[in-house]
Design a protein around this motif. Structure first.
Motif, PDB file in Angstrom:
ATOM      1  N   GLU A  24       0.827  -1.351  -0.067  1.00 42.21           N
ATOM      2  CA  GLU A  24       0.160  -0.052  -0.184  1.00 42.21           C
ATOM      3  C   GLU A  24       0.777   1.178   0.117  1.00 42.21           C
ATOM      4  OE1 GLU A  24      -2.109  -0.511   3.591  1.00 42.21           O
ATOM      5  OE2 GLU A  24      -3.704  -1.959   2.593  1.00 42.21           O
ATOM      6  N   ARG A  25       0.318   2.300  -0.872  1.00 42.89           N
ATOM      7  CA  ARG A  25       1.072   3.485  -0.722  1.00 42.89           C
ATOM      8  C   ARG A  25       0.495   4.618  -0.208  1.00 42.89           C
ATOM      9  NH1 ARG A  25       4.415   0.190  -1.449  1.00 42.89           N
ATOM     10  NH2 ARG A  25       6.246   0.210  -2.984  1.00 42.89           N
ATOM     11  N   PRO A  26       1.036   5.399   0.420  1.00 47.07           N
ATOM     12  CA  PRO A  26       2.542   5.540   0.763  1.00 47.07           C
ATOM     13  C   PRO A  26       2.719   4.514   2.400  1.00 47.07           C
ATOM     14  CG  PRO A  26       1.646   7.616   1.907  1.00 47.07           C
ATOM     15  CD  PRO A  26       0.412   6.797   1.073  1.00 47.07           C
ATOM     16  N   VAL A  27       4.137   4.195   2.211  1.00 42.28           N
ATOM     17  CA  VAL A  27       4.496   3.409   3.115  1.00 42.28           C
ATOM     18  C   VAL A  27       5.156   4.342   4.476  1.00 42.28           C
ATOM     19  CG1 VAL A  27       6.024   1.448   4.194  1.00 42.28           C
ATOM     20  CG2 VAL A  27       4.781   1.404   1.844  1.00 42.28           C
ATOM     21  N   SER A  28       4.751   4.313   5.599  1.00 44.01           N
ATOM     22  CA  SER A  28       5.368   5.277   6.454  1.00 44.01           C
ATOM     23  C   SER A  28       6.664   4.783   7.011  1.00 44.01           C
ATOM     24  CB  SER A  28       4.410   5.529   7.406  1.00 44.01           C
ATOM     25  OG  SER A  28       4.341   4.268   8.392  1.00 44.01           O
ATOM     26  N   ALA A  29       7.489   5.718   7.524  1.00 45.57           N
ATOM     27  CA  ALA A  29       8.522   5.450   8.262  1.00 45.57           C
ATOM     28  C   ALA A  29       8.514   4.378   9.379  1.00 45.57           C
ATOM     29  CB  ALA A  29       9.494   6.672   8.451  1.00 45.57           C
ATOM     30  N   VAL A  30       7.618   4.590   9.973  1.00 43.28           N
ATOM     31  CA  VAL A  30       7.234   3.902  11.128  1.00 43.28           C
ATOM     32  C   VAL A  30       6.980   2.352  10.753  1.00 43.28           C
ATOM     33  CG1 VAL A  30       5.599   3.520  13.157  1.00 43.28           C
ATOM     34  CG2 VAL A  30       6.324   5.833  12.394  1.00 43.28           C
ATOM     35  N   ALA A  33      10.256   0.900   9.822  1.00 41.91           N
ATOM     36  CA  ALA A  33      10.974   0.400  11.002  1.00 41.91           C
ATOM     37  C   ALA A  33      10.300  -0.699  11.899  1.00 41.91           C
ATOM     38  CB  ALA A  33      11.058   1.628  12.047  1.00 41.91           C
ATOM     39  N   GLU A  34       8.934  -1.139  11.838  1.00 39.64           N
ATOM     40  CA  GLU A  34       8.455  -2.148  12.439  1.00 39.64           C
ATOM     41  C   GLU A  34       8.551  -3.310  11.578  1.00 39.64           C
ATOM     42  OE1 GLU A  34       4.287  -0.920  12.692  1.00 39.64           O
ATOM     43  OE2 GLU A  34       4.549   0.479  14.458  1.00 39.64           O
ATOM     44  N   PHE A  35       8.742  -3.212  10.183  1.00 35.61           N
ATOM     45  CA  PHE A  35       9.107  -4.275   9.496  1.00 35.61           C
ATOM     46  C   PHE A  35      10.355  -4.895   9.609  1.00 35.61           C
ATOM     47  CE2 PHE A  35      10.764  -5.850   5.346  1.00 35.61           C
ATOM     48  CZ  PHE A  35       9.976  -6.871   5.341  1.00 35.61           C
ATOM     49  N   LYS A  36      11.314  -3.751   9.932  1.00 35.88           N
ATOM     50  CA  LYS A  36      12.726  -4.321   9.955  1.00 35.88           C
ATOM     51  C   LYS A  36      12.921  -4.894  11.309  1.00 35.88           C
ATOM     52  CE  LYS A  36      17.492  -2.135  10.001  1.00 35.88           C
ATOM     53  NZ  LYS A  36      18.187  -1.033   9.977  1.00 35.88           N
TER      54      LYS A  36
END
Length: 328
Positions: A24-30, A33-36
């Motif tokens: 989904e776009r946009p993908v937030s920085a949060v 970070a959670e995905f990482k």
């Protein structure tokens, strides 16, 4: 103690959810970070890798009848739930994405068992493939069927099978048994997997047999009535009685001057409750005869009558064959 399969299912579900979320776009920085953080766990990284690999192959899988059926059933069920829970006529993109995630999870769970056929000790089964080929599985056999546009591939994991191959010049038919690979176009052959190789018997047609790593593989081409045992260091095609070698496919075991110890080993392949041979030099006596697979009583009766052996049932259900001097 947690179940490793349950943990994998959880990781697969979360991987599908992340795949939808990141699409989904946009993908937030949060979110990134959670995905990482989520992917830092090895089991999660493995799950996401499996999903990405599957996603890349959906183009070749989309024409598969089973997968089409799975997708239709998933979409139908999801749309039914959506229509009951929403007043909107159209299903939003997020719901469709979730359906796709559910379908992916289903495929991840379903694919590993797809095309797997197996028999228990004493069982035999005939499998008819989509291309018209037929496989007869012997006792305690397991194999996997993998068809692709360029080839038909069977992985014989254990046991023995008789293959009647439908001709298809554009898709060679290959059977792998460890490092032994049999390639045919249209033919009938038998292959039995051993711990250290395979025994290949050609009934009709022609097959190419290779064994060993690709860089230094040995190779042979068999003619009808020939057999090669790849476990032998000096393996070479030898003339055999193909009807005798494949008699198991008619539920018969034919012995011609076969040492008793070898005959017992062959009979035992079909028996949950084995015959234990402890007969000293009598184990070298030649056996001649025809026996029905799984008929322990007939074999024991014949060997005790002909060779003067003593049969005694053991506490575990096996039967011990001995000579009077050995068994007492």
């Amino acid at each position: 103690m947690s179940d490793p399969l349950d943990a994998r299912r959880v990781a697969d579900r979360e991987a599908a959810e992340w795949h939808v979320r990141l699409g989904e776009r946009p993908v937030s920085a949060v979110a990134l970070a959670e995905f990482k953080t989520w992917r830092a766990q090895p089991e999660n990284a493995d799950a996401y890798q499996r999903l990405e690999t599957l996603w890349r192959t959906t183009g070749s899988l989309s024409s598969d009848a089973d997968i089409q059926s799975l997708a239709r059933d998933t979409l139908k069920a999801s749309r039914s739930r959506a229509s009951r829970s929403s007043r909107k006529a159209l299903v939003p993109f997020a719901a469709i994405a979730t359906v796709m995630a559910i379908a992916v999870i289903g495929i991840l769970v379903w694919l590993p068992s797809r095309g797997v056929y197996a028999t228990a000790v004493g069982e035999q089964e005939v499998v008819r493939l989509a291309d018209g080929s037929e496989i007869k599985l012997d006792t305690d056999t397991r194999l996997r069927v993998r068809f692709a546009p360029s080839e038909r591939h069977i992985l014989l994991e254990r046991g023995q099978a008789l293959f009647v191959v439908a001709h298809d010049a554009d898709r060679p038919f290959r059977v792998s048994a460890g490092e032994t690979v049999v390639t045919a176009l249209g033919t009938t052959f038998d292959i039995r997997r051993d711990n250290d190789g395979a025994r290949v018997t050609l009934v009709v047609g022609s097959v190419a047999v290779t064994d060993g790593p690709a860089a230094g593989a040995r190779s042979w081409r068999l003619a009808p009535g020939q057999q090669v045992r790849t476990a032998l260091p000096d393996a070479a095609p030898l003339a055999v009685d193909a009807a005798l070698a494949t008699s198991w496919s008619e539920r018969r075991l034919i012995f011609r001057s076969t040492p008793l110890r070898e005959a017992v080993a062959e009979v035992n392949r079909y028996l949950p409750r084995k015959i234990v041979l402890d007969a000293g030099r009598a184990e070298d006596i030649a056996v001649n005869g025809v026996f029905t697979t799984g008929d322990r009583e007939a074999f024991v009766a014949a060997t005790t009558d002909l060779f003067g052996l003593t049969a005694k049932e053991q506490s575990d259900g096996s039967i011990r064959l001995t000579t009077p001097s050995v068994g007492g």
